[in-house]
Design a protein around this motif. Structure first.
Motif, short mmCIF file in Angstrom:
data_model
loop_
_atom_site.label_atom_id
_atom_site.label_comp_id
_atom_site.label_asym_id
_atom_site.label_seq_id
_atom_site.Cartn_x
_atom_site.Cartn_y
_atom_site.Cartn_z
N LEU A 195 0.82 -1.21 0.00
CA LEU A 195 0.00 0.00 0.00
C LEU A 195 0.86 1.26 0.00
N ALA A 196 1.99 1.17 0.66
CA ALA A 196 2.89 2.34 0.70
C ALA A 196 3.31 2.72 -0.73
N LYS A 197 3.57 1.72 -1.55
CA LYS A 197 3.92 1.98 -2.95
C LYS A 197 2.72 2.60 -3.68
N TYR A 198 1.55 2.06 -3.40
CA TYR A 198 0.34 2.57 -4.03
C TYR A 198 0.13 4.04 -3.68
N PHE A 199 0.35 4.33 -2.39
CA PHE A 199 0.16 5.70 -1.93
C PHE A 199 1.12 6.65 -2.64
N LYS A 200 2.35 6.21 -2.82
CA LYS A 200 3.34 7.05 -3.52
C LYS A 200 2.88 7.31 -4.96
N THR A 201 2.37 6.26 -5.57
CA THR A 201 1.88 6.41 -6.95
C THR A 201 0.73 7.40 -6.99
N ILE A 202 -0.22 7.20 -6.07
CA ILE A 202 -1.39 8.08 -6.03
C ILE A 202 -0.97 9.52 -5.78
N GLU A 203 -0.10 9.71 -4.78
CA GLU A 203 0.33 11.06 -4.45
C GLU A 203 1.07 11.71 -5.62
N GLY A 204 1.90 10.89 -6.33
CA GLY A 204 2.59 11.43 -7.52
C GLY A 204 1.60 11.87 -8.58
N GLN B 207 -14.08 16.33 -11.78
CA GLN B 207 -14.07 15.44 -12.95
C GLN B 207 -12.64 15.03 -13.30
N GLU B 208 -11.74 16.01 -13.23
CA GLU B 208 -10.35 15.73 -13.53
C GLU B 208 -9.76 14.75 -12.51
N PHE B 209 -10.10 14.97 -11.24
CA PHE B 209 -9.59 14.10 -10.16
C PHE B 209 -10.14 12.69 -10.30
N GLU B 210 -11.42 12.56 -10.58
CA GLU B 210 -12.05 11.25 -10.74
C GLU B 210 -11.41 10.49 -11.91
N LYS B 211 -11.15 11.20 -12.97
CA LYS B 211 -10.52 10.58 -14.15
C LYS B 211 -9.14 10.05 -13.81
N MET B 212 -8.36 10.92 -13.16
CA MET B 212 -7.01 10.52 -12.76
C MET B 212 -7.05 9.32 -11.81
N TRP B 213 -7.94 9.34 -10.85
CA TRP B 213 -8.06 8.27 -9.83
C TRP B 213 -8.39 6.93 -10.48
N LYS B 214 -9.32 7.00 -11.42
CA LYS B 214 -9.74 5.76 -12.10
C LYS B 214 -8.61 5.18 -12.91
N GLU B 215 -7.90 6.03 -13.62
CA GLU B 215 -6.81 5.56 -14.45
C GLU B 215 -5.68 4.97 -13.60
N THR B 216 -5.43 5.62 -12.45
CA THR B 216 -4.35 5.15 -11.56
C THR B 216 -4.69 3.79 -10.97
N LEU B 217 -5.90 3.61 -10.52
CA LEU B 217 -6.29 2.33 -9.92
C LEU B 217 -6.24 1.20 -10.94
N GLU B 218 -6.58 1.54 -12.18
CA GLU B 218 -6.54 0.51 -13.22
C GLU B 218 -5.11 0.08 -13.52
N GLU B 219 -4.18 1.02 -13.30
CA GLU B 219 -2.79 0.69 -13.53
C GLU B 219 -2.24 -0.22 -12.43
N LEU B 220 -2.80 -0.07 -11.21
CA LEU B 220 -2.32 -0.86 -10.05
C LEU B 220 -2.88 -2.28 -10.12
N PRO B 221 -2.14 -3.27 -9.57
CA PRO B 221 -2.66 -4.66 -9.53
C PRO B 221 -3.99 -4.69 -8.77
N SER B 222 -4.92 -5.53 -9.26
CA SER B 222 -6.27 -5.52 -8.68
C SER B 222 -6.32 -6.09 -7.26
N THR B 223 -5.53 -7.12 -6.97
CA THR B 223 -5.58 -7.73 -5.62
C THR B 223 -4.31 -8.48 -5.32
N ILE B 224 -4.01 -8.53 -4.07
CA ILE B 224 -2.89 -9.37 -3.60
C ILE B 224 -3.40 -10.41 -2.60
#
Length: 1719
Positions: A1149-1158, A1181-1198
C-alpha cells in the motif's frame, strides 16, 4: 433502755414523728438504721402513721444500740422532743461494757425473759443470776451502715470493727452471693498468699471453693522487703522496728464470712467445708442480731453416705441428707479455763490411726492461738460415719460431735441447748468455784448424761475433785462419768479412754436426734433458725406442695410429667428417623418422609393437648409468683427433696435387684424390668424444667403449623424464666439423656432470651468435660469453678448440663469473652445404661455434640481401668475427627485421675508416648470408618501437645471415705489445671469465643449432623456458610482485580503490537512479551495469594471454621493464573500474526500511496498551468478521471478470496480416513443431502447401538439425556472456540480447523462418551455439524478481513481526503487548521472510539459490580438465591423450565437483561464513556505538547506523537500519510489546532454514542461484560448428578462440588420407568434413605444412594438442614406439576399430600434459610 423507751412511749413517739415522716425515713436510711429494701417498702405506704409505726418496729428489731442511736437522731432533729422520749443516759454502749473478749455482761434474768420470750421458760429461768456474760448488746449490728462511715467512727471490740478490719463493711450491707464468688477474675487465677487482714476472707473462700484443706490457714505472709544497707553495716540480726501485723483467728474469719454471705453462699460454704471434713458452725453467736442463729438451712445441701456395721456383711450402705439423719450427739464444753485443748483432743478422737485430721480448729493450728474476737459462743459440729470396717471404724453407727467455743458460764444459752439435744455432755474442768458449783446444781432436771474430764495439770484438781464428789449424788454421777487426765498420762492413752467412754454411749444411746429436730429445740430456747426467714418459708411451702405428693418416682413421672415420657421419646425417635430413614423399606423416600412428618406433628399435637398437671401447675406458680430469693429457696428445696425421694426409690430398687439376682437365677426378664425402673428412678428439678420445655415446644410447633394462633400461646414467658435461672447459676439441661435428644426450640429461645437479658454482651468460651461414669468429672468442674453439678446423688440422669460463669471486666479483654460456659456431661460407658440398645450410639452423639461446641475439652481418664479408657478414647477420637472436617479444632486436655506420685509426669513419659501412639492408631481407624481419603494423625484433628496437655491428678480423698477429707494434692493439681486452661485462653485466637446466637447456631447444625449417620456429609452450619460466602465474595473481588489487570495489559500489548513496524516484530518479540506477561502474572498471583493469607490472618469472625477451604482457594488462584497466562500469551501471539499479515499489505500500500500522491501532484501542476481557473465541478471530474486511471494501472488484488467450507470439508475427510469407508460414505451423503444448511443438531436413535438399547430399555431415557447433554456441551465448547477466533478480526488460518478436530476427538475419548456405545453415524454427523457451522463463521471472518485489507478498497476509503487536499492546494487555501481538523477526524477519532470500546467493557463490569445489584453477584450462592426469589415472585412457568433445563443460557440471558435494565436510561453509561475519554484525551494533550517541543517537522511530530500514544491508540498509517501529504503546517500551530479540536471530537464521539443503546454497545465492545459476570456466578458449571442443580462452590478449581438446596429429580426430566410419572424424590433425602439408583455411571446396576460418593466422589450432597429446607422446590413442583408433565412429555407426579399445604411464603422462607439470607 432505748428499746423500752420506744415500747413504752410508742404512741407519743408516733404522734411526734408524724410531723415529718419523710424526713425521719430519709434520716433513718442515711444513717443505716434501715436497709434500702426496708426504706422502699415503707416509702410506698400512704398513711404517715402506719409508716412511722412500722419504722419503729424495724428499729426495735435491730437491737438496743440502734434504738439508742435512733432516739438520739430524733432528738437532734426535733429540739422540742419531750424528755420522756430521750434516749436513757444509762444506755449501754459497746465501748463501755465490753470485756476483753468483746462480750457484754448479761442483763438480769428478767430482761432476758422479757425479750427472748422462750417457749420453755423453766429452762431459761434456771440460769444463775448474773451468770452470763452475753446480752443483747453483744450483737453489734452491721446492716446498712452509712457508706462513708470512717473506720475511727466504729468502736473497737465490736463485730463492726472486726468486719472493717477484714474489709467486709460493704459486704455486711449487701451480702456476698454465689454469683459474685463464682465470677472469674484475674486475681482468682493467681497463686495468692494473704499479706494483710483484708486478704483473709477471699483467701478462705477461694481455697474453700477449690476444696483446699489449707483454707482455714489465716497466717499473713509479709511483703518481702529489701535489706537496708545501713542496718546491715554493723549487725546481721535485729528486731523489726515495726511490729508485725497480727492475724485473726480462723473461727473469727469464718464467722465474719458467714455473717456477710447470703443464705445460698452459706450453704455452699458448709457443703465445701463438709467435703474438707471441717467442723461446721451449728450455732452462730449473736453477731448482727441480738440472738444466736441455728444453721439448719446452711446444712441442707450436705448428703452423707455410710455403711453401718449392721450392713457390713451385705455390703449395703445408707445415704441421706445430713439434717435428716438420726444419731446420738455428744457435746464437749468447758467450765472456766482449761490448759487441755478440747478441740485438739476431739481431733485425736475422730482421726483414724493412719490419718490424722484437724476437724476442729485448735490452738496449735495456724493462728489458732490468736485471741478470738467474735466467735466466742460458736457451737461447732462434726460427725463420724462408719465405713463398715469393724476393725478400723471408731464407732459402729454415725455420731455427731459438738464443741462449744468459750466457757459455759459466758454462753449459758448455747450450753442449755446442748444439754437438751445431746445424749451426753463432756465438761472439761480444772477448778470448780462455788458459783460454778451452784450453776451445776441447775442441771439436775435435765435428761442429758454428764461426763466430767478433769485435768490434773490445772493446779486445783483436788478442790475440783471434792466439788465433783459433792455433785455426784445430786447429778447421779457414776465413776465412769469422770475421766481424769493425769500429768503422767500421754494424750494417746487418754484418747483411748475417752474413745471407750464415747463408744459405750453410742452403742446404747438414750437419745438420738436429727439436725431438723435440734432446730425445734433452738426455737424453744429463743435461738433464731436461719431457715425461718420469710423467703425460705415461702419457698418451702411451694416446694412441699409438690414433693409431698411424690411416693413412687416412676408413677409420679408417668402421671405428672406426661410430656417427657413415651411421647417425648417417640418424638425423638421420629426426628432421628427423619434423618436416618432406617424403617423406610419399599416406601418412596418423600412419601416416607411425609409420613414421618405427619407422625411427628401428631405427637406434638398430643403433647399440646395434654393439660397442665397439678405438679407442673404448682411448679410454674412457684417460678412465677415468688420473688427471686424465694424462687431460689424454692428450687433448692425442690432439689433436696427430690434427690432424697429418688435416693429412697433407688435404694429400694437396688435392694430388690440384689434379691432377684440371688433368687431368680437366669430369669433375665425380671432383671430387665428392674433395670428399666432403675433408669427411670431419677427425679430432679431438671425433669420439671424439661416438662416446661416440652409444653413450650409443642405449643410452638402448633403455632408454626397453623393449628393455633400466636394469641393463644400461654407458655411464651417460660424461656425468660429459664434464662433468669441460668443467670442465677442454675445448670440448664442441654441434652436430655433419657430421650437422647435436644428440645431445640426450647434451648434456642432460652438462650436467645439470655442473650437479650445480657444486652447482647454474651461472648463465651466453652469448656466441656468427658469421661467414663464415676471418674469424678462433675467433682472436677465443681472443684475448679465452685459449681454445683450433681455428684454421687444416686441419680442416673443422662445428658449434658451447662452453667454460665461470669468473667470479670479485668479479665474479659485478656481471654476475649464475657462468660465461660461449662458443660458437664453424664458419664460415658455408664454400667446402668450399657444394656440399653442405643447406649454406644448415645455416647457417640453426646461426645460429638459437646466436643463440637467446645473450645476446650477435658477428657477425664481413670488410670486404673485401661479397657474403659480405650473405649472412651475411641469415642473421643471419632468426635475430634468429625470436628476437623467441619473446621473446628478444639483444645484437648487429658486428665489422668488417681495418680499421686510426685514424679508422675516424668514416670509416665512412656505412657504418654504410648497414649499418643494409641490415639494415632485410633484416629487412622476412625478416618477409615468415616470414609476419609487422606492419612491423618491425632495432632491433625485437634490442638494437642503431649507434654503440656496431660495432667496427673491424685485421688480425690485423702484416706478412706466417708471420713476422708479432700486430698490437698487433688485441690492444688486442679487449681494448676485451671490456671493452665486460662493461660491457653489468653494465648489462643480471640475468634474462638462465640456469642450466644452463634452458640445456638452451632447447637442446631451439630445436632442436625449428629442425627444423621454420616456426620461429615450431613453437617451444615450457617456460621460456616456465612464465613465461606464472605470469603467467596472477597475471592471474586480479588479474581476480578487480577483479570482486569491482565486484560488491560493484554489490551495495551495488542495496541503496542499494532503500532510496531514489521522489523520490530522479530522472532524474540513474542518472548519479550511473554516475559513481561509472566512478570505481571507472577505479581498478580502473589498478590492474590497474599490477599488470601492476610484474610485468614486478619482475625475476622469465624475464619477458623473455613481454614480447610484455604488451600482450595489457593489452588483456584494458581489455576486462574494459568488460565490468564494461556489467554494473554495466545492473544499476543494472534496479534503478532495478524500484524505480520497486515505488514505485507501495508508495504504494498505504501507503494500505491506514492503512486497516487505522484499522480495527484502531477494533476495539480497540470491544472495550475492552465490559463483559466477551474471550478469545483471540473476539478472533481479531472480528479475522478485521474483516480480511475491510476487504480486501473495498479494490480487488482494481492489477497486470495478463499472458500472456507471446501478447506474444512477436505480436512474432515482426511480426519475420517482412518474410520473406514462407511464414515466416508456418511460424510458424502451429508454433503449432498438437502439439510445441508440445517442449524440445529437433533439427536437420533441411530447414534446409539440398538443392541444396547434393548439391554437398558428401562433407563434408556436417562442415557439419552446424558448423551444429549454431553453432545450439546461439545458443540457449545467448539462454538466458543470459533467465536473467540472470529473476535480477533484476523484472517482464517487452517490450524483453526485442525484445532477444532483435535478438540472433538479429545472430547469423544472422555468418559461421557466412552461409556456410551455411540455409532460411526454420530461421530461423523457431529463433526460435520460443528465444522459446517464453524466454516460459515470463518467464511464471514475471512470476507471481513478481505474487505478491510483489499488495497483498492483502502485507497477508495481515502479518496475523499485526497480530493479535499487536492482542491485546497489548487485554490491555495491556508488549510493548516483544516488539516488539524482532518487529523482529529481521520486519525484520532477512530482510534479514540476503538480505545473507548476496549476500556468500556471493563469499566461496565466495575460499575455494575459496585451498584446496588452487586450483592446478588457477590458469589454463586447469593446469585442462586436472587434468581430463585425472582422466579418465585414472577410465577412464570416458562422461566422455571428454562432455568432448570438450560441453566447456562438462562444465566447469560439473566445477566444481559440485568445489564440492559441497569443501563436502560444510559446516564450511567454516558458517565463511564466521558470518564474514559477524558482520561485518554488528557494524555493525548500531554503527548501533543511533548511532541511539539521535541520535534521540528510535521512528520517527526506525528511519528513522535504516535510513539507516545502507542500503548493507548492505534492510529491508521494510511490516514497519517494523507495528513502528511503536501502538508506545510508548522508543528506548533498544528499541535495547538489539534488541542483545540480534540474536545469537539470527544463531544461528537459522545453524541454518536448516545444514539446507541446498551445492547448495541455490548455487541461492539471486545471485552464482553456479560461474559465476565457470567464467569463470576456460573462457576465450574458442574451439576448435581441426580437433580442437575448447579454447583455453588467458590473459586475456579475446587475439588468438591456442593449446592445449598437440591430439587426433586422430576424437575430435571427424570420419570418413573414403569408409570412414566415424574419422579418427585429429592437427592438430599435419598442420600440418607435406603433408596437405590442406577444410571450410566453405575453401568445400569442398582446402587445405594447412601454410597453415591463411590461414583461421585467430588460431590457433597448434604441432607436437608430441616424438614422445611426443600419447601421451595416442593411448592414449585406442586404448583406446576401438570405443566411440567406436559413440557417433559410425562405424566404428573402423585405428590405427597403435605406438599399441597406449603405456601408461597414458606417457600420463600425455606430458601432464605438454605442460603443463609434471612433479613
Amino acid at each position: 433502755m432505748a428499746f423500752e423507751t420506744i415500747r413504752r412511749e410508742r404512741e407519743k413517739l408516733i404522734a411526734f414523728l408524724e410531723r415529718a415522716p419523710d424526713l425521719i425515713l430519709d434520716d433513718a436510711a442515711s444513717q443505716g438504721f434501715i436497709s434500702e429494701t426496708d426504706y422502699s417498702e415503707l416509702d410506698k405506704l400512704q398513711s404517715s402513721k402506719e409508716k412511722m409505726r412500722k419504722l419503729l418496729v424495724k428499729i426495735q428489731r435491730k437491737g438496743e444500740e440502734i434504738c439508742h442511736r435512733f432516739l438520739e437522731s430524733i432528738r437532734s432533729i426535733f429540739p422540742d422532743l419531750p424528755a420522756a422520749l430521750w434516749p436513757p443516759a444509762s444506755a449501754c454502749s459497746p465501748t463501755e461494757c465490753s470485756d476483753v473478749n468483746g462480750s457484754c455482761n448479761s442483763p438480769p434474768a428478767e430482761a432476758v425473759n422479757e425479750k427472748s420470750e422462750p417457749e420453755n421458760p423453766d429452762l431459761v429461768t434456771s440460769l444463775p443470776v448474773n451468770g452470763s456474760k452475753n446480752s443483747e448488746e453483744d450483737a453489734s449490728n452491721t446492716e446498712d451502715l452509712k457508706v462513708d462511715m470512717m473506720e475511727e467512727d466504729i468502736p473497737e471490740g465490736t463485730v463492726k470493727s472486726f468486719l472493717n478490719k477484714l474489709g467486709l463493711s460493704k459486704q455486711s450491707r449487701s451480702k456476698l452471693t454465689m454469683r459474685e464468688i463464682l465470677e472469674i477474675d484475674s486475681e482468682s487465677l493467681k497463686i495468692m498468699v494473704p499479706q494483710k487482714l483484708e486478704d483473709l476472707p477471699w483467701h478462705f473462700l477461694r481455697k474453700l471453693m477449690a476444696l483446699n484443706g489449707t483454707a482455714r490457714n489465716t497466717s499473713l505472709v509479709p511483703k518481702a522487703e529489701k535489706d537496708s544497707d545501713e542496718s546491715m553495716k554493723n549487725e546481721i540480726f535485729c528486731l523489726p522496728e515495726v511490729e508485725t501485723e497480727v492475724s485473726s483467728n480462723p473461727l473469727d474469719v469464718l464467722c465474719a464470712i458467714l455473717l456477710c454471705s447470703d443464705s445460698f453462699l452459706q450453704q455452699e460454704i458448709f457443703l465445701k467445708m463438709s467435703m474438707c471434713q471441717f467442723a461446721l458452725p451449728l450455732i452462730l453467736p449473736p453477731l448482727d442480731t441480738p440472738k444466736c442463729t441455728f444453721m439448719l438451712w446452711a446444712m441442707r445441701a450436705i448428703v452423707r453416705k455410710w455403711r453401718p456395721h449392721s450392713l457390713a456383711e451385705s455390703r449395703g450402705f445408707r445415704e441421706d441428707n445430713l439434717v435428716l439423719i438420726s444419731m446420738p450427739t455428744i457435746s464437749f464444753v468447758r467450765m472456766g479455763t482449761s490448759s487441755l485443748s478440747k478441740s485438739k483432743l476431739l481431733n485425736e478422737v475422730l482421726s483414724s490411726p493412719q490419718h490424722h485430721h484437724d476437724f476442729f480448729v485448735h490452738r496449735d493450728v495456724d493462728c489458732g492461738n490468736v485471741a478470738r474476737e467474735i466467735s466466742n459462743g460458736l457451737v461447732e459440729i462434726s460427725w463420724y460415719f462408719p465405713a463398715g470396717r469393724e476393725n478400723s471404724d471408731l464407732f459402729p453407727e454415725p455420731v455427731a460431735i459438738t464443741n462449744l467455743r468459750g466457757d459455759i458460764e459466758s454462753h449459758w444459752l448455747q450450753f442449755c441447748f446442748l444439754t437438751e439435744v445431746s445424749t451426753a455432755v463432756f465438761i472439761f474442768v480444772e477448778n470448780i468455784s462455788e458459783f460454778e458449783y451452784n450453776m451445776f446444781l441447775t442441771l439436775r432436771k435435765l435428761a442429758s448424761k454428764f461426763y466430767f474430764i478433769l485435768n490434773t495439770e490445772g493446779g486445783k484438781s483436788k478442790e475440783a475433785l471434792a466439788s465433783l464428789n459433792r455433785l455426784a449424788p445430786l447429778l447421779n454421777l457414776t465413776r465412769s462419768q469422770l475421766l481424769v487426765k493425769e500429768k503422767s498420762q500421754n494424750t494417746t492413752e487418754f484418747v483411748k479412754k475417752l474413745h471407750l467412754a464415747m463408744r459405750n454411749i453410742v452403742t446404747s444411746p438414750q437419745k438420738v436426734m436429727t439436725i431438723e429436730e435440734m432446730s425445734d429445740v433452738s426455737r424453744e430456747l429463743g435461738i433464731e433458725v436461719d431457715a425461718d426467714t420469710e423467703g425460705c418459708q415461702n419457698g418451702t411451702l411451694y416446694a412441699k406442695e409438690i414433693t409431698e405428693e411424690i411416693a413412687d418416682v416412676a408413677d409420679y413421672k408417668k402421671e405428672m410429667l406426661k410430656l417427657q415420657g413415651d411421647l417425648w421419646r417417640n418424638v425423638a425417635k421420629v426426628e432421628k428417623e427423619q434423618c436416618r430413614m432406617k424403617g423406610q423399606a419399599d416406601t418412596p423416600t418423600e412419601d416416607y418422609k411425609s409420613q414421618l412428618r405427619e407422625k411427628w406433628i401428631q405427637l406434638r399435637a398430643q403433647q399440646n393437648q395434654c393439660d397442665l398437671t397439678d405438679g407442673i401447675t404448682k411448679f410454674i406458680n412457684g417460678l412465677q409468683h415468688l420473688c427471686p430469693t424465694e424462687k431460689h429457696f424454692f428450687l433448692k428445696l425442690m432439689k433436696f427433696s427430690l434427690d432424697r425421694i429418688a435416693r429412697g426409690n433407688l435404694l429400694i430398687l437396688q435392694e430388690e435387684y440384689k434379691e432377684k439376682c440371688r433368687t431368680t437365677g437366669n430369669d433375665t426378664e425380671q432383671l430387665k424390668q428392674l433395670d428399666k425402673l432403675i433408669s427411670l428412678s431419677s427425679l430432679g428439678v431438671e425433669h420439671f424444667m424439661r416438662e416446661l420445655g416440652q409444653f413450650y415446644e409443642a405449643e410452638y410447633m402448633m403455632v408454626k403449623e397453623g393449628r393455633m394462633t400466636k394469641g393463644q400461646r400461654q407458655f411464651l414467658h417460660l424461656p425468660a424464666i429459664a434464662a433468669d435461672l441460668m443467670l442465677e447459676g442454675f445448670p440448664m439441661e442441654l441434652i436430655d439423656g433419657d430421650a437422647s435428644n435436644i428440645p431445640l426450640q426450647w434451648v434456642t429461645d432460652v438462650l436467645t432470651e439470655l442473650h437479650n437479658k445480657l444486652g447482647g454482651r454474651s461472648r463465651m468460651q466453652i469448656l466441656t468435660v468427658l469421661g467414663v461414669q464415676s471418674t469424678g468429672k462433675s467433682t472436677l468442674l465443681n472443684t475448679m469453678f465452685g459449681l454445683q453439678f450433681a455428684v454421687s446423688s444416686g441419680r442416673c440422669t443422662r445428658g449434658a448440663f451447662m452453667t454460665l460463669l461470669r468473667v470479670s471486666e479485668n479479665l474479659q479483654q485478656e481471654i476475649g469473652c464475657d462468660f465461660i460456659l461449662v458443660i458437664d456431661t453424664e458419664g460415658l460407658k455408664a454400667p446402668e445404661l450399657a444394656k440399653l440398645e442405643d447406649s454406644y450410639e448415645h455416647d457417640n452423639e453426646l461426645a460429638t455434640l459437646v466436643i463440637g461446641l467446645s473450645d476446650i475439652t477435658i477428657v477425664n481418664l481413670a488410670m486404673e481401668n485401661a479397657t474403659e479408657m480405650k473405649d472412651i478414647l475411641q469415642i473421643v477420637v471419632h468426635a475430634f475427627l468429625r470436628m476437623e472436617d467441619i473446621g473446628r479444632k478444639p483444645n484437648c486436655q487429658f486428665v489422668h485421675q488417681n495418680v499421686s506420685d510426685v514424679s508422675a509426669h516424668d514416670q509416665n513419659m512412656r505412657d504418654r508416648k504410648h497414649l499418643l501412639e494409641q490415639l494415632n492408631e485410633m484416629t487412622k481407624a476412625a478416618a477409615r470408618m468415616e470414609n476419609r481419603r487422606r492419612e491423618v494423625c491425632f495432632s491433625n484433628v485437634m490442638d494437642y501437645n503431649p507434654e503440656k496437655d496431660n495432667w496427673y491428678i491424685p485421688g480425690l480423698w485423702h484416706g478412706i471415705p466417708p471420713m476422708a477429707p479432700v486430698n490437698l494434692g487433688y485441690s492444688e493439681s486442679v487449681s494448676e489445671l485451671k490456671r493452665s486452661l486460662f493461660d491457653f485462653m489468653r494465648t489462643s485466637s480471640q475468634d474462638r469465643s462465640k456469642d450466644i446466637p452463634q452458640f445456638v447456631e452451632w447447637i442446631k447444625s451439630l445436632w442436625n449432623a449428629v442425627k444423621h449417620e454420616n456426620f461429615i456429609f450431613s453437617f451444615r452450619n450457617s456460621l460456616v456458610a456465612d464465613a465461606y460466602n464472605q470469603l467467596s465474595m472477597k475471592y471474586s473481588e480479588w479474581e476480578w482485580d487480577f483479570r482486569k489487570e491482565i486484560h488491560l495489559w493484554v489490551s495495551k500489548a495488542e495496541t503496542s503490537i499494532q503500532n510496531r513496524h514489521l522489523e520490530e516484530l522479530k522472532a524474540d518479540a513474542l518472548d519479550t512479551l511473554k516475559l513481561e506477561a509472566y512478570q505481571r502474572l507472577d505479581a498478580g498471583e502473589q498478590k492474590m495469594l497474599n490477599s488470601i493469607e492476610n484474610y485468614f490472618e486478619s482475625g475476622g469472625e469465624h475464619l477458623h471454621l473455613i481454614e480447610k477451604y484455604k488451600e482450595e482457594f489457593i489452588r483456584s488462584a494458581k489455576f486462574l493464573r494459568n488460565q490468564l497466562e494461556n489467554v494473554s500469551v495466545n492473544k499476543c501471539q494472534e496479534a503478532i500474526l495478524i500484524r505480520k499479515g497486515q505488514g505485507k499489505i501495508n508495504h504494498l500500500l505504501a507503494k500505491y500511496f506514492k503512486t497516487i500522491e505522484g499522480k495527484v501532484n502531477k494533476l495539480l501542476e497540470e491544472c495550475k498551468e492552465r490559463k483559466y481557473k477551474l471550478n469545483s465541478e471540473v476539478l472533481k471530474q479531472e480528479f475522478e478521471k485521474m483516480w480511475k486511471e491510476t487504480l486501473e494501472e495498479l494490480p487488482s488484488t494481492i489477497l486470495p478470496h478463499r472458500k472456507i467450507f471446501d478447506d474444512v470439508f477436505l480436512q474432515l475427510r482426511k480426519d475420517l480416513e482412518s474410520r473406514g469407508s462407511l464414515a466416508n460414505q456418511i460424510l458424502q451423503e451429508l454433503y449432498c443431502s438437502s439439510d445441508h444448511h440445517e442449524k440445529l443438531f437433533i439427536m437420533k436413535d441411530k447414534y446409539l447401538q440398538m443392541s444396547f438399547y434393548e439391554k437398558i430399555k428401562s433407563i434408556f431415557k436417562d442415557y439419552l439425556g446424558r448423551f444429549e447433554i454431553a453432545t450439546m456441551s461439545l458443540i457449545e465448547t467448539c462454538r466458543n472456540y470459533v467465536m473467540e477466533k472470529v473476535s480477533l478480526k484476523g484472517d482464517y488460518v487452517e490450524t483453526y480447523c485442525c484445532e477444532l478436530l483435535r478438540m472433538i476427538n479429545q472430547k469423544l475419548q472422555e468418559k461421557d462418551f466412552q461409556k456410551l456405545p455411540i455409532t460411526i453415524h454420530f461421530q461423523v454427523e457431529v463433526k460435520y455439524h460443528i465444522l459446517r457451522e464453524a466454516a460459515a463463521s470463518f467464511q464471514e471472518m475471512h470476507n471481513a478481513f478481505y474487505r478491510a485489507n483489499n488495497p483498492h478498497q483502502r485507497l477508495e476509503n481515502l479518496k475523499p481526503h485526497y480530493f479535499s487536499i487536492f482542491k485546497d492546494l489548487y485554490y491555495e487555501k491556508d488549510a493548516c487548521q483544516k488539516r488539524a481538523t482532518d487529523f482529529c477526524d481521520v486519525c484520532l477519532k477512530p482510534a479514540l472510539v476503538d480505545y473507548l470500546y476496549k476500556k468500556l467493557g471493563i469499566n461496565i463490569v466495575d460499575d455494575f459490580l459496585s451498584s446496588e445489584q452487586s450483592i446478588q453477584y457477590g458469589n454463586r450462592s447469593f446469585f442462586q438465591f436472587a434468581v430463585q426469589k425472582k422466579l418465585l415472585e414472577d410465577e412464570n412457568f416458562d422461566d422455571y423450565v428454562e432455568y432448570i433445563s438450560n441453566y447456562k443460557k438462562f444465566v447469560k440471558f439473566w445477566i444481559e437483561a440485568h445489564l440492559l435494565d441497569h443501563y436502560e436510561k444510559r446516564q450511567d453509561l454516558a458517565v463511564l464513556e466521558r470518564v474514559i475519554l477524558s482520561a485518554v484525551i488528557k494524555k493525548v494533550k500531554e503527548a501533543l505538547v511533548i511532541s511539539a517541543a521535541e520535534t521540528e517537522t510535521l512528520s517527526e511530530f506525528l511519528e513522535f506523537f504516535c510513539q507516545e500514544m502507542s500503548e493507548e491508540l492505534v492510529i491508521s498509517k494510511d490516514s497519517l500519510d494523507v495528513i502528511l501529504f503536501n502538508n506545510t503546517s508548522k508543528v506548533g500551530s498544528f499541535s495547538a489546532d489539534v488541542q483545540v479540536c480534540i474536545f469537539e471530537v470527544m463531544e461528537r464521539i459522545l453524541a454518536d454514542q448516545s444514539t446507541l443503546n446498551i445492547d448495541m454497545i455490548l455487541q461492539k465492545v471486545p471485552f464482553k461484560p456479560q461474559e465476565e459476570i457470567f464467569k463470576r456466578v456460573f462457576g465450574c458449571g458442574k451439576q448435581c448428578p441426580f437433580c442437575k442443580v448447579p454447583c455453588e462452590a467458590g473459586g475456579g478449581n475446587h475439588q468438591e462440588h456442593f449446592a445449598s438446596i437440591h430439587r426433586p429429580q422430576g424437575l430435571g426430566r427424570c420419570r418413573n420407568d414403569e408409570t412414566k410419572e415424574l419422579d418427585y424424590s429429592l437427592c438430599s433425602s435419598d442420600v440418607t434413605s435406603n433408596s437405590r439408583f442406577r444410571n450410566l455411571d453405575t453401568n445400569s446396576e442398582w446402587h445405594p444412594y447412601k454410597e453415591y460418593r463411590q461414583f461421585y466422589p467430588d460431590w457433597r450432597i448434604q441432607p436437608d438442614a430441616s424438614i422445611a429446607a426443600s419447601d421451595y422446590w416442593k411448592f414449585v413442583f406442586n404448583k406446576y406439576n401438570q405443566k411440567f408433565a406436559e413440557a417433559y412429555n410425562a405424566l404428573p407426579a402423585v405428590l405427597p399430600a403435605d406438599w399441597n399445604t406449603i405456601t408461597k411464603q414458606q417457600a420463600l422462607e425455606s430458601i432464605q434459610e438454605a442460603f443463609n439470607m434471612k433479613d
